[in-house]
Design a protein around this motif. Structure first.
Motif, PDB file in Angstrom:
ATOM      1  N   GLN A   1       3.812  -3.076  21.349  1.00 25.09           N
ATOM      2  CA  GLN A   1       2.439  -3.104  20.811  1.00 25.09           C
ATOM      3  C   GLN A   1       2.452  -3.244  19.280  1.00 25.09           C
ATOM      4  O   GLN A   1       1.675  -2.597  18.573  1.00 25.09           O
ATOM      5  CB  GLN A   1       1.703  -1.819  21.219  1.00 25.09           C
ATOM      6  CG  GLN A   1       1.530  -1.639  22.703  1.00 25.09           C
ATOM      7  CD  GLN A   1       0.620  -2.703  23.308  1.00 25.09           C
ATOM      8  OE1 GLN A   1      -0.280  -3.218  22.653  1.00 25.09           O
ATOM      9  NE2 GLN A   1       0.862  -3.058  24.564  1.00 25.09           N
ATOM     10  N   ARG A   2       3.353  -4.101  18.758  1.00 23.07           N
ATOM     11  CA  ARG A   2       3.463  -4.311  17.299  1.00 23.07           C
ATOM     12  C   ARG A   2       2.114  -4.708  16.686  1.00 23.07           C
ATOM     13  O   ARG A   2       1.731  -4.216  15.629  1.00 23.07           O
ATOM     14  CB  ARG A   2       4.486  -5.404  16.995  1.00 23.07           C
ATOM     15  CG  ARG A   2       5.935  -4.984  17.159  1.00 23.07           C
ATOM     16  CD  ARG A   2       6.849  -6.185  16.945  1.00 23.07           C
ATOM     17  NE  ARG A   2       6.727  -6.687  15.585  1.00 23.07           N
ATOM     18  CZ  ARG A   2       7.477  -6.296  14.560  1.00 23.07           C
ATOM     19  NH1 ARG A   2       8.421  -5.416  14.753  1.00 23.07           N
ATOM     20  NH2 ARG A   2       7.302  -6.807  13.353  1.00 23.07           N
ATOM     21  N   GLN A   3       1.415  -5.591  17.376  1.00 25.76           N
ATOM     22  CA  GLN A   3       0.141  -6.090  16.861  1.00 25.76           C
ATOM     23  C   GLN A   3      -0.873  -4.966  16.729  1.00 25.76           C
ATOM     24  O   GLN A   3      -1.611  -4.863  15.751  1.00 25.76           O
ATOM     25  CB  GLN A   3      -0.393  -7.202  17.793  1.00 25.76           C
ATOM     26  CG  GLN A   3      -1.633  -7.935  17.272  1.00 25.76           C
ATOM     27  CD  GLN A   3      -1.428  -8.517  15.866  1.00 25.76           C
ATOM     28  OE1 GLN A   3      -0.403  -9.106  15.568  1.00 25.76           O
ATOM     29  NE2 GLN A   3      -2.416  -8.328  15.000  1.00 25.76           N
ATOM     30  N   LYS A   4      -0.856  -4.063  17.735  1.00 24.10           N
ATOM     31  CA  LYS A   4      -1.785  -2.917  17.729  1.00 24.10           C
ATOM     32  C   LYS A   4      -1.463  -1.983  16.546  1.00 24.10           C
ATOM     33  O   LYS A   4      -2.362  -1.491  15.881  1.00 24.10           O
ATOM     34  CB  LYS A   4      -1.663  -2.139  19.054  1.00 24.10           C
ATOM     35  CG  LYS A   4      -2.158  -2.924  20.273  1.00 24.10           C
ATOM     36  CD  LYS A   4      -3.593  -2.586  20.597  1.00 24.10           C
ATOM     37  CE  LYS A   4      -4.044  -3.080  21.941  1.00 24.10           C
ATOM     38  NZ  LYS A   4      -4.218  -4.533  22.014  1.00 24.10           N
ATOM     39  N   VAL A   5      -0.155  -1.758  16.326  1.00 20.06           N
ATOM     40  CA  VAL A   5       0.251  -0.869  15.221  1.00 20.06           C
ATOM     41  C   VAL A   5      -0.167  -1.493  13.894  1.00 20.06           C
ATOM     42  O   VAL A   5      -0.697  -0.825  13.006  1.00 20.06           O
ATOM     43  CB  VAL A   5       1.779  -0.603  15.250  1.00 20.06           C
ATOM     44  CG1 VAL A   5       2.196   0.259  14.059  1.00 20.06           C
ATOM     45  CG2 VAL A   5       2.175   0.085  16.546  1.00 20.06           C
ATOM     46  N   SER A   6       0.050  -2.794  13.781  1.00 21.05           N
ATOM     47  CA  SER A   6      -0.323  -3.509  12.557  1.00 21.05           C
ATOM     48  C   SER A   6      -1.833  -3.396  12.313  1.00 21.05           C
ATOM     49  O   SER A   6      -2.288  -3.142  11.188  1.00 21.05           O
ATOM     50  CB  SER A   6       0.086  -4.972  12.701  1.00 21.05           C
ATOM     51  OG  SER A   6      -0.186  -5.661  11.533  1.00 21.05           O
ATOM     52  N   GLU A   7      -2.611  -3.551  13.373  1.00 22.81           N
ATOM     53  CA  GLU A   7      -4.069  -3.448  13.298  1.00 22.81           C
ATOM     54  C   GLU A   7      -4.485  -2.042  12.865  1.00 22.81           C
ATOM     55  O   GLU A   7      -5.372  -1.852  12.044  1.00 22.81           O
ATOM     56  CB  GLU A   7      -4.641  -3.768  14.691  1.00 22.81           C
ATOM     57  CG  GLU A   7      -6.081  -4.268  14.680  1.00 22.81           C
ATOM     58  CD  GLU A   7      -6.579  -4.499  16.111  1.00 22.81           C
ATOM     59  OE1 GLU A   7      -7.662  -4.010  16.428  1.00 22.81           O
ATOM     60  OE2 GLU A   7      -5.848  -5.131  16.910  1.00 22.81           O
ATOM     61  N   LEU A   8      -3.818  -1.048  13.461  1.00 19.12           N
ATOM     62  CA  LEU A   8      -4.112   0.358  13.159  1.00 19.12           C
ATOM     63  C   LEU A   8      -3.847   0.664  11.685  1.00 19.12           C
ATOM     64  O   LEU A   8      -4.687   1.260  10.999  1.00 19.12           O
ATOM     65  CB  LEU A   8      -3.231   1.251  14.044  1.00 19.12           C
ATOM     66  CG  LEU A   8      -3.310   2.763  13.775  1.00 19.12           C
ATOM     67  CD1 LEU A   8      -3.525   3.509  15.080  1.00 19.12           C
ATOM     68  CD2 LEU A   8      -2.054   3.285  13.124  1.00 19.12           C
ATOM     69  N   LEU A   9      -2.681   0.216  11.175  1.00 16.49           N
ATOM     70  CA  LEU A   9      -2.329   0.480   9.775  1.00 16.49           C
ATOM     71  C   LEU A   9      -3.295  -0.222   8.831  1.00 16.49           C
ATOM     72  O   LEU A   9      -3.685   0.321   7.798  1.00 16.49           O
ATOM     73  CB  LEU A   9      -0.887   0.035   9.496  1.00 16.49           C
ATOM     74  CG  LEU A   9       0.201   0.759  10.313  1.00 16.49           C
ATOM     75  CD1 LEU A   9       1.574   0.169  10.038  1.00 16.49           C
ATOM     76  CD2 LEU A   9       0.225   2.260  10.027  1.00 16.49           C
ATOM     77  N   GLU A  10      -3.704  -1.429   9.213  1.00 21.41           N
ATOM     78  CA  GLU A  10      -4.658  -2.201   8.403  1.00 21.41           C
ATOM     79  C   GLU A  10      -6.005  -1.486   8.358  1.00 21.41           C
ATOM     80  O   GLU A  10      -6.678  -1.433   7.330  1.00 21.41           O
ATOM     81  CB  GLU A  10      -4.795  -3.609   8.996  1.00 21.41           C
ATOM     82  CG  GLU A  10      -5.483  -4.615   8.095  1.00 21.41           C
ATOM     83  CD  GLU A  10      -4.824  -4.801   6.734  1.00 21.41           C
ATOM     84  OE1 GLU A  10      -5.578  -4.878   5.745  1.00 21.41           O
ATOM     85  OE2 GLU A  10      -3.583  -4.821   6.655  1.00 21.41           O
ATOM     86  N   HIS A  11      -6.375  -0.889   9.504  1.00 19.23           N
ATOM     87  CA  HIS A  11      -7.648  -0.176   9.636  1.00 19.23           C
ATOM     88  C   HIS A  11      -7.681   1.041   8.706  1.00 19.23           C
ATOM     89  O   HIS A  11      -8.730   1.391   8.160  1.00 19.23           O
ATOM     90  CB  HIS A  11      -7.814   0.274  11.094  1.00 19.23           C
ATOM     91  CG  HIS A  11      -9.219   0.659  11.423  1.00 19.23           C
ATOM     92  ND1 HIS A  11     -10.168  -0.254  11.836  1.00 19.23           N
ATOM     93  CD2 HIS A  11      -9.851   1.862  11.366  1.00 19.23           C
ATOM     94  CE1 HIS A  11     -11.315   0.388  12.027  1.00 19.23           C
ATOM     95  NE2 HIS A  11     -11.143   1.662  11.757  1.00 19.23           N
ATOM     96  N   LEU A  12      -6.515   1.695   8.542  1.00 22.13           N
ATOM     97  CA  LEU A  12      -6.448   2.905   7.714  1.00 22.13           C
ATOM     98  C   LEU A  12      -6.389   2.586   6.219  1.00 22.13           C
ATOM     99  O   LEU A  12      -6.653   3.441   5.383  1.00 22.13           O
ATOM    100  CB  LEU A  12      -5.204   3.728   8.098  1.00 22.13           C
ATOM    101  CG  LEU A  12      -5.207   4.380   9.480  1.00 22.13           C
ATOM    102  CD1 LEU A  12      -3.835   4.978   9.775  1.00 22.13           C
ATOM    103  CD2 LEU A  12      -6.269   5.467   9.596  1.00 22.13           C
ATOM    104  N   LYS A  13      -5.995   1.368   5.885  1.00 17.01           N
ATOM    105  CA  LYS A  13      -5.809   0.975   4.484  1.00 17.01           C
ATOM    106  C   LYS A  13      -7.113   1.005   3.691  1.00 17.01           C
ATOM    107  O   LYS A  13      -8.108   0.469   4.147  1.00 17.01           O
ATOM    108  CB  LYS A  13      -5.255  -0.443   4.398  1.00 17.01           C
ATOM    109  CG  LYS A  13      -3.747  -0.529   4.234  1.00 17.01           C
ATOM    110  CD  LYS A  13      -3.384  -1.949   3.863  1.00 17.01           C
ATOM    111  CE  LYS A  13      -1.990  -2.377   4.180  1.00 17.01           C
ATOM    112  NZ  LYS A  13      -0.916  -1.524   4.224  1.00 17.01           N
ATOM    113  N   PRO A  14      -7.100   1.574   2.489  1.00 17.04           N
ATOM    114  CA  PRO A  14      -8.286   1.462   1.628  1.00 17.04           C
ATOM    115  C   PRO A  14      -8.378   0.036   1.070  1.00 17.04           C
ATOM    116  O   PRO A  14      -7.392  -0.702   1.101  1.00 17.04           O
ATOM    117  CB  PRO A  14      -8.004   2.477   0.508  1.00 17.04           C
ATOM    118  CG  PRO A  14      -6.535   2.692   0.521  1.00 17.04           C
ATOM    119  CD  PRO A  14      -6.038   2.363   1.884  1.00 17.04           C
TER     120      PRO A  14
END
Length: 1797
Positions: free
Chosen positions: A1208-1221
């Motif tokens: 689920q690399r794409q999901k993790v990438s999406e999650l980290l992007e979501h948390l980014k200010p």
């Protein structure tokens, strides 16, 4: 680098052969230009020096200083206005004016004569488009020059992040090592050494070659083919990532790569092969800086065993602005610099050929070769046959077509040019090339290294053919890199040819082979077969052409070598006898005997031994005693006062100092001083107090004492109950009126109580009141959303009651709590607490219920209020608090006399053990000593204050509790029980022969901030101390990433001391034993149980969590976004390294992570299981603690890592992007302009007190002043318009009244008439009224100040401000402090810093701007830390130290960290970075060995110590050993200074003005010039000299030494080089030769196993060539042992496995050069400052920041003083000219320095 000018001239010439030398390239500044505004400092302008002395009288101080203060404020306002007017100038046109004739013409670029040229399309240089382009290039060069000149020389790898990497530009890497002289394989060896040095130090890097850059190498086929081979070699034979997919630096792919990966920095060259390539690199530099990527220059890099140093350019907003402004021009320039049109090759002026036709021919030939060799082959064979076959085919084709088309015309036009080679002669050359490759395939490197050194040049006829073959090789390698269907061994790509071997063969067949049979040498059967096979393949590949058989090798008599330029190097130069000078010393034998026994030793009659220098001649001539023992270094430091002094004035000084220390200490701690009584019966056993409490039977006295205690407690409890009765109702009312204020009061009151039962009653009342507030709030809100912070206070009280008062809770109390939980809607928790099912009949419950689950509510809303695990059992050793388990372990270690390494977060309480240790030693005896080592003077002052505040002890006269020793001052060093010092000063004491008795009294050494062991400057001193101390120690730090490794090393040191001391005790005759026996009679110090154990005490949990925020400016508004720690991660980082162990989340952040995970992956299988309400550690838990949340956090982190495993690399990438200010970029100028508003914003958010970290001293002061002015303006705008006029009127009246009062003499009041008495009384009344009215008018409104007037009473404030009365900027600082603002940096006076520290700690000052001086252990906790400026010094270590200040234990539940306009990628790096691992230094230097031998000799250890020139055979110091060791920190300059003295150069220079003892300005200036060339050397990048520039005040570039001094340095260097070469030649036997025959990075092995010899090979070898200490790879470029006598060759030639480089050699380079032979100038800051005395000029002209400049000047001043003191002790004549000159210079320099502080 080097030493010898002639050698470096030749080095520079080599590069000039390669580099297109554009005579007009260096643009020059217009000398008439006097404009010097430093437009790089946006937002602030250089400050003007204040001329006011700042001194005030004590009487009516406030009124007297107001005028000066107002003047200072007016000045500040004017400067602020000027700053606002200052416009930003990204292309430096206002800052610098240039006049240049430089033109970049797009003409045919030519190399090495006319016979080989690359024709490229011409441009009309007069067209407007091109003229505009050339104008822009001038701007670009100036922009890049201005940026690079400010580069800071720093350690490059200190901010370590496992997943982070930097980029090396491949072409810059190539340019670093390109040299016509360097042999092909040696070129690869040097590049691999460079990369391996980075790899060994833990660096991660990628190499990027831009496609477009390849175009620039076509005129240089040799370099083009090297470039292609390097790319393929790195790609196939190393693990290095090589990127070749980017077309240029402006391509979208490259921009995406930078954005995604954000490299740490890019290593780039600032100079290319041609002016075109230099401009191309300038575009790359400008682009990188504009993308927030820092740049490191390839030029001027140096390395030692631990670090790599280089010039680092920080990306700032100005770079981004330049790119935005000129983006179109940059793109146009990039396209123009790289030709897209196909160039033509032209041989012998008339044979033309397109590159495409070569490419086509190569493709066809490769196809044919695959058929001939279907099984594949070695790359050397393949490239050889392809280059020969394709070269011959194309060459023959060209000749044929030229002959048919030109006919008779050719003869006529050929007269003026070289005649082309015949095809037969070309075939001869190719046969020799095949033979060369045959040698490469079979001959081992050890044999090749022995081949004779021959300097020769190819004739003009041969060169074009060789260059064409190199082009063929380039295309062949490019073609082969894409071949996957053919087995090709690419291992030996770095060894495709050997030009030196080819020239040797060419000479042999051209000259010797034709001379007769004795020269016709056999090849050997194996070699013959190999050669024939290669040539046969070439003839088959040539297809239609026939070039003859393999033998004879030469079929024509064509000359290939230029006979006039053919030279053989004579290798029979004599090397002096190799060996070491014997040292018959037990000391040396013990430490190095096993190594030395295998090394050769010189005979006693050898010239090297007999020529040991004697100083008698100099001594007799000048009446000097160079061997005289000098005073101890500690005696030279200014002594403020000493307890042993009998002088009344000094005694008063001591009392004043002690009073201040007590006062300063009281601001650090609340506790009062504890009287220490010397206890003779103190037991050394651990936990004596604890054991005492475990007695079974109590005595009658103990029973009575216990009864009395009980009675006292009961009485106290009653008193507290009555107190609470009186306060109960008012407190309840206050809570109901204002919840926050009421709760704060309640908690303050709770801290004053001792009785648990009373505390319980208070908590229960508080709970009821909080619930009422919640109910009232719910009723008011109705169906609207509720403020859950009010419910948090209810739940918080329930937590405290259940956790801390469990034993007092009765059934009724529990029922009450259950009811409250139901009321909040937490039914499941209520049931769990009451063990029954709920019956919620109450309809009102739902009205007050929280619509969030109990677990989520506790995590998300209670967040930092959650309780921590704490012990309840008191420890009798600790009075004021209950220590944690790890703290008890520390106390146990001290009780057992053990050493300990303590790693715990800032403000966790680790220093308590230090003071416990001090108390123990103070109690034990009057003689034992504790040494506290702090890294900075500021920390020394703090510790001294704490000691005075904690301990008082009655000691015999002359002894004191605490002493201090720093480089600036000392007091009571030898007669104190606790000495607080810095590492350098303790080392002086430890290595001082006269202090050895004192060192034996040391019982404990405490090292605070021990991570400084891994620092860049002075780190080796920490290592020396940890190794030399024999007593136990405590080593404290908050930031050590490998504590286990450190502890292991320290344990091994302790084991060594255990063995050494056992050995000493075993020898009954040993004097040390007698000394110990004597000590036992005098004191009980020696009876302490010895322990050699080193404990590791680790505690990782911070008391309060840190929450991070990213702040940016959008328009006039601030965007403050929460920065989730996980946002710093990337998928690759998690995949390769996991989530960093110290990346902790607050409870709120854990919930945020869970919610985002659910949002991103809707079908997440574990969503239910990890729901807070269902999580196993939270379910039905009324009190969720911090430890439970940590389990939840770990589970979420594990799950996040697992997602990647589950694909689920794409999901993790999406999650980290979501948390980014998502911060917004803003200009530097705008950022500082709005800084005061940002402070206001934090004030509104209740985030003060705060420390704002800024790395530039000037900006620190300006930022504080900015905030101050903002408050002043605010006050002016809010007050009545006539206020100022009224103030002036009242002031005038008051002045008049005072004057009238002075006329009345108060002593004669009896003589005054009644009317006069009445007048006087009236005047006094008037004065009081005026003062009152004036005070009311001048009072600062609360909205216009950040100060808290309640924090400090007026008397304390007056006392503190009294310290500023003589300071230069004292008035201004006082005015700023009254508004709650301060600044703090190292260049301030100690008193000024202390005032800020005290007021901030007391809570009066709320805003402090500071440099990193506050990072190291200074006790200034605050609510928030703000990083307000990015810097190369803002690294992982500094970030940890600085952010550690946030969150005051006992005051703040959470710490806040704000990043104010710091680039987001940098923020992410700081959050996820690991603290660099501590590594051992290389602590040995020649000076240190000399100091140790002197110590051994003078401390009655009659070991035979002998160090050349400074120790004789009896171990007595000779010559200037004392002076050398006093200046040990400045090696090798200390040795050079002595050589100047010995030669009498200073006596020759220092001639006073006739008839006086005063020296002229010229003499003193020359003296500073000489000292500046020796000491405090700061090198500027070579490119800084590119433009001639008229600076404002400074010369900037330091002039060379006067000739006679330079000759002395050269003589010194020659001797050192000779000695070092001997050392290398001697130690070469210790090298691992198996390793030496491998390339360092790829590990390619060059020890051929199947070599059967060859007669021809033996003939080509030179057996007189000595290469015993030279790397075999370097031998190929003609380096021999004799070359080691030149320092510049050492790094390239030395055997790598020895681990030695030129930094181990104490050479003093007169000039340093970079790889391209350009001089790196020395910064003339020390001389410039002597001339103009301005610190500001050094920041604007000399490219230094103010703080660095100040410290460098201070060091230089101390150095002059130290030399002067030493000389005065060595010389009998007080009127010696040298001595007087140094003393005069020291006074002048010190005076100038005092003027700026």
């Amino acid at each position: 680098m080097p030493e010898s000018r002639s050698v470096m001239d030749s080095a520079e010439d080599h590069f000039k052969k390669v580099v297109h030398n554009d005579a007009n390239e260096n643009a020059s500044y217009d000398d008439k230009d006097s404009e010097c505004s430093d437009s790089e400092k946006t937002g602030f302008i250089p400050k003007k020096e204040d001329k006011e002395s700042g001194s005030t009288s004590d009487s009516d101080e406030e009124n007297d200083t107001s005028d000066k203060a107002e003047a200072a404020v007016a000045q500040m306002l004017k400067e602020a206005e000027d700053r606002e007017k200052e416009a930003e100038d990204p292309d430096y046109s206002n800052a610098y004016s240039i006049s240049t004739t430089e033109e970049v013409t797009q003409q045919a670029s030519q190399t090495e004569g006319e016979d080989f040229t690359v024709l490229q399309h011409e441009r009309d240089s007069q067209s407007p488009e091109i003229r505009k382009h050339l104008e822009f290039l001038k701007k670009l060069r100036l922009h890049v020059w201005a940026s690079l000149s400010r580069a800071q020389y720093v350690s490059l790898l200190k901010d370590f992040v496992e997943s982070e990497f930097f980029v090396i530009d491949g072409d810059s890497l190539l340019l670093m090592f390109l040299d016509e002289e360097t042999q092909y394989l040696n070129f690869f060896y040097q590049i691999e050494c460079f990369l391996q040095d980075f790899t060994e130090k833990g660096a991660k890097y990628v190499i990027a070659f831009f496609k477009d850059a390849e175009q620039m190498y076509f005129p240089y086929p040799h370099f083009l083919f090297l470039r292609t081979a390097l790319i393929e070699h790195l790609r196939h034979n190393t693990s290095t990532a090589v990127h070749t997919e980017f077309s240029s630096c402006l391509s979208s792919k490259w921009e995406i790569f930078l954005k995604k990966s954000y490299p740490y920095f890019i290593i780039l060259s600032d100079i290319g092969l041609t002016s075109l390539q230099t401009d191309y690199l300038s575009v790359l530099i400008a682009h990188s800086l504009s993308k927030k990527i820092n740049v490191v220059l390839a030029s001027g890099q140096e390395y030692d065993i631990l670090r790599v140093y280089g010039y680092h350019v920080q990306s700032v907003y100005k770079h981004r602005l330049f790119f935005q402004k000129y983006e179109k021009d940059l793109r146009y320039a990039c396209e123009n610099l790289v030709r897209s049109k196909e160039p033509l090759i032209c041989l012998y002026e008339h044979l033309k050929l397109s590159l495409k036709s070569i490419q086509k021919e190569v493709r066809q030939t490769v196809h044919l070769l695959k058929q001939l060799w279907p099984e594949g082959s070695d790359i050397r064979r393949v490239v050889c046959v392809l280059a020969c076959a394709v070269g011959l085919k194309i060459y023959s084709n060209m000749l044929e077509s030229a002959n048919t088309s030109m006919g008779a015309k050719t003869e006529q036009s050929a007269r003026g040019r070289s005649k082309p080679l015949s095809p037969e002669a070309a075939a001869d050359l190719c046969r020799m090339q095949c033979l060369t490759v045959t040698f490469l395939l079979h001959m081992p490197l050890s044999q090749r290294a022995q081949i004779r050194i021959m300097k020769s040049c190819w004739t003009k006829q041969v060169l074009p053919l060789i260059k064409m073959q190199q082009l063929c090789t380039h295309f062949a390698l490019t073609q082969l890199s894409d071949t996957n269907d053919w087995k090709l061994d690419l291992t030996y790509l770095p060894d495709l040819n050997d030009d030196s071997l080819l020239i040797n063969l060419a000479h042999y067949y051209e000259v010797k082979y034709t001379e007769g049979l004795e020269f016709k040498k056999e090849l050997g059967k194996e070699m013959e077969n190999e050669y024939e096979c290669l040539w046969d393949t070439v003839t088959k590949l040539a297809v239609k052409y026939s070039f003859g058989d393999a033998f004879p090798i030469r079929k024509t008599s064509q000359l290939f070598l230029d006979q006039e330029q053919t030279l053989f190097r004579d290798c029979e130069e004599e090397i002096p006898n190799i060996g070491l000078i014997s040292v018959k010393s037990d000391l040396v034998e013990d430490y190095a005997g096993d190594v030395l026994k295998n090394l050769p030793v010189l005979e006693s009659n050898d010239p090297a031994v007999t020529s040991l220098i004697k100083y008698k001649e100099f001594d007799e001539l000048c009446h000097w005693h160079s061997g005289r023992p000098l005073t101890e270094e500690y005696e030279r430091v200014r002594c403020n006062a000493d307890a042993k002094s009998k002088d009344p004035k000094e005694r008063r000084q001591i009392q004043k100092l002690q009073t201040f220390h007590h006062f300063y200490g009281s601001t650090l701690e609340d506790s009062t001083s504890k009287l220490i009584v010397h206890q003779d019966d103190v037991s050394g056993n651990a936990n004596a107090a604890v054991k005492k409490t475990q007695k079974k039977h109590k005595s009658k006295a103990e029973t009575i004492a216990e009864e009395n205690n009980r009675r006292l407690k009961s009485k106290e409890e009653k008193k507290e109950q009555e107190q609470w009765k009186a306060l109960c109702i008012p407190t309840e009312k206050e809570i109901k009126a204002n919840l926050t204020v009421g709760i704060n009061k309640l908690e303050k009151f709770l801290k004053t109580l001792k009785s648990k039962s009373v505390k319980f009653s208070v908590e229960m009342t508080g709970l009821s009141a909080c619930l009422e507030v919640w109910k009232e709030h719910c009723r008011e809100q109705g169906n609207k959303s509720k403020d859950l912070r009010k419910a948090v206070q209810v739940m918080r009280r329930i937590h405290i009651l259940l956790e801390k008062y469990q034993d007092l809770l009765e059934k009724r109390h529990l029922q009450k709590l259950t009811r409250y939980l139901r009321l909040l809607g937490f039914e499941n928790l209520a049931c769990f607490l009451s063990d029954s099912t709920g019956e919620s009949n109450d309809q009102n419950i739902s009205n007050y219920a929280i619509e969030v689950g109990p677990a989520r509510f506790q995590l998300q809303y209670m967040d930092y209020y959650l309780l921590r695990e704490e012990r309840n059992d008191p420890d009798p050793r600790v009075q004021h608090f209950i220590p944690d388990t790890w703290q008890r372990e520390l106390l146990d270690a001290v009780d057992n006399n053990e050493s300990a390494v303590i790693v715990a977060p800032t403000s966790s309480g680790k220093t308590y053990a230090s003071y416990y240790c001090m108390e123990k030693v103070l109690k034990t005896s009057n003689e034992g000593v504790v040494v506290y080592v702090a890294p900075t003077k500021a920390l020394v002052n703090q510790v001294v204050g704490t000691i005075y505040n904690r301990f008082t002890k009655k000691l015999p006269d002359g002894l004191v509790v605490c002493g201090v020793f720093t480089r600036d001052y000392r007091n009571d060093v030898m007669n104190s029980q606790i000495l607080v010092t810095v590492p350098q000063c303790l080392e002086i004491l430890m290595l001082s022969p006269r202090c050895q008795k004192w060192t034996k009294r040391i019982q404990y050494v405490i090292f605070d901030e021990v991570h400084c062991l891994g620092g860049e400057i002075g780190a080796e001193v920490w290592e020396h101390l940890l190794v030399t101390i024999r007593c136990p120690f405590l080593a404290l730090s908050a930031t050590v990433s490998n504590p286990g490794h450190l502890t292991e090393w320290l344990q091994s040191v302790k084991r060594y001391w255990q063995r050494a001391e056992n050995k000493i005790e075993g020898s009954s005759m040993n004097s040390e034993k007698n000394f110990t026996r004597n000590c036992r009679v005098k004191s009980k110090v020696q009876e302490q149980k010895k322990s050699y154990r080193v404990r590791l005490v680790l505690y990782e949990e911070r008391y309060n969590d840190l929450e991070k925020y990213v702040c940016s400016l959008k328009g006039s508004d601030f965007i403050i976004e929460h920065c989730h720690p996980c946002a710093a991660l990337t998928v690759n980082h998690i995949e390769n390294y996991g989530i960093p162990s110290d990346l902790s989340l607050s409870p709120r952040e854990s919930i945020q992570l869970y919610d985002t995970m659910v949002k991103v992956w809707k079908q997440w299988p574990r969503a239910q299981e990890l729901d807070p309400e269902e999580f196993v550690s939270f379910k039905n838990k009324v009190v969720i603690k911090k430890a439970d949340v940590r389990k939840y956090e770990q589970e979420l982190k594990k799950e996040l890592s697992k997602w990647i495993v589950l694909g689920q690399r794409q999901k993790v990438s999406e999650l980290l992007e979501h948390l980014k200010p998502k911060p917004v970029d803003c200009s530097e100028q705008e950022k500082w302009k709005r800084f005061a508003s940002f402070v206001d914003k934090l004030h509104e958010m209740d985030k003060l007190p705060a420390i704002f970290f800024i790395f530039n001293v000037d900006s620190v002061e300006r930022a504080a002043e900015n905030v101050f002015l903002n408050l002043l303006k605010k006050q002016k705008s809010e007050q009545y318009p006539n206020t100022e006029r009224e103030k002036e009127r009242l002031s005038d009246e008051l002045r008049k009244v005072k004057k009238m009062l002075i006329k009345f003499n108060p002593q004669d009041t009896k003589k005054l008439s009644s009317s006069k008495m009445e007048n006087m009384a009236l005047l006094l009344t008037t004065k009081q009224q005026l003062e009152k009215r004036l005070k009311r008018l001048t009072a600062i409104p609360s909205v216009c100040t950040y100060a808290d007037p309640k924090a400090v009473d007026e008397d304390t404030l007056r006392k503190i401000f009294h310290r500023l009365r003589f300071e230069r900027r004292g008035d201004l600082q006082r005015m700023m402090a009254l508004r709650g603002i301060g600044y703090h940096h190292g260049s301030m006076a100690t008193k000024e810093r202390q005032v800020v520290e005290m007021l901030f700690r007391l809570g009066y000052i709320k805003v402090v701007t500071a440099t990193s001086t506050l990072a190291l252990g200074i006790n200034m906790p605050c609510k928030s830390v703000v990083f307000a400026e990015d810097s190369v010094f803002l690294d992982a270590l500094n970030y940890r130290q600085m952010s550690g200040r946030a969150g005051r234990r006992g005051q703040d539940m959470i710490g806040n960290v704000f990043f104010y306009d710091i680039p987001l990628p940098k923020v992410e790096r700081l959050i996820k970075s690991n603290v660099p691992q501590l590594k051992g230094q290389f602590p040995l230097t020649v000076s240190l060995i000399l100091r140790l031998m002197l110590l051994a000799a003078r401390a009655d250890d009659k070991a035979d110590a002998r160090a050349k020139g400074y120790l004789d055979q009896e171990g007595n110091p000779t010559g200037f050993a004392g002076l050398v060791t006093h200046l040990y920190y400045y090696e090798p300059s200390n040795f050079v200074l002595v050589s100047f003295l010995v030669k009498g150069l200073f006596h020759k220079l220092c001639q006073p003005i006739k008839g006086s003892t005063v020296f002229s300005e010229d003499v003193l200036e020359k003296l500073v010039l000489i000292l500046a060339n020796l000491f405090g050397r700061k090198y500027l990048p070579a490119c800084s000299m590119k433009y001639k520039h008229t600076f404002c005040q400074s010369k900037v570039f330091l002039e060379d030494l006067p000739e006679d001094f330079a000759d002395a340095v050269n003589e010194y260097n020659t001797k050192v080089e000779e000695n070092f070469a001997h050392f290398l030649l001697t130690t070469a036997k210790l090298a691992d030769m198996e390793q030496e025959y491998r390339l360092p990075l790829s590990k390619t092995d060059f020890t051929s196993k199947n070599w059967h010899g060859s007669e021809l090979a033996s003939y080509l070898m030179d057996n007189t060539k000595s290469i015993s200490a030279i790397s075999p790879f370097a031998c190929l470029s003609g380096v021999v042992d004799n070359d080691l006598f030149h320092g510049e060759v050492i790094n390239k030639a030395v055997l790598r496995s020895l681990g030695i480089n030129v930094t181990n050699c104490p050479l003093l380079y007169l000039n340093k050069y970079d790889n391209q032979g350009r001089k790196r100038p020395l910064n003339a800051y020390a001389l410039d400052f002597y001339k103009h005395g301005s610190l500001i000029a050094l920041t604007t002209d000399n490219w230094l920041n103010e703080r660095d400049a100040y410290y460098a000047l201070k060091d230089f001043s101390l150095l002059i003083k130290s030399i002067g003191t030493s000389l005065s002790e060595l010389c009998d004549d007080p009127n010696d000219n040298v001595l007087l000159a140094f003393q005069q210079l020291s006074e002048i320099y010190e005076k100038k320095l005092k003027c700026i502080t």
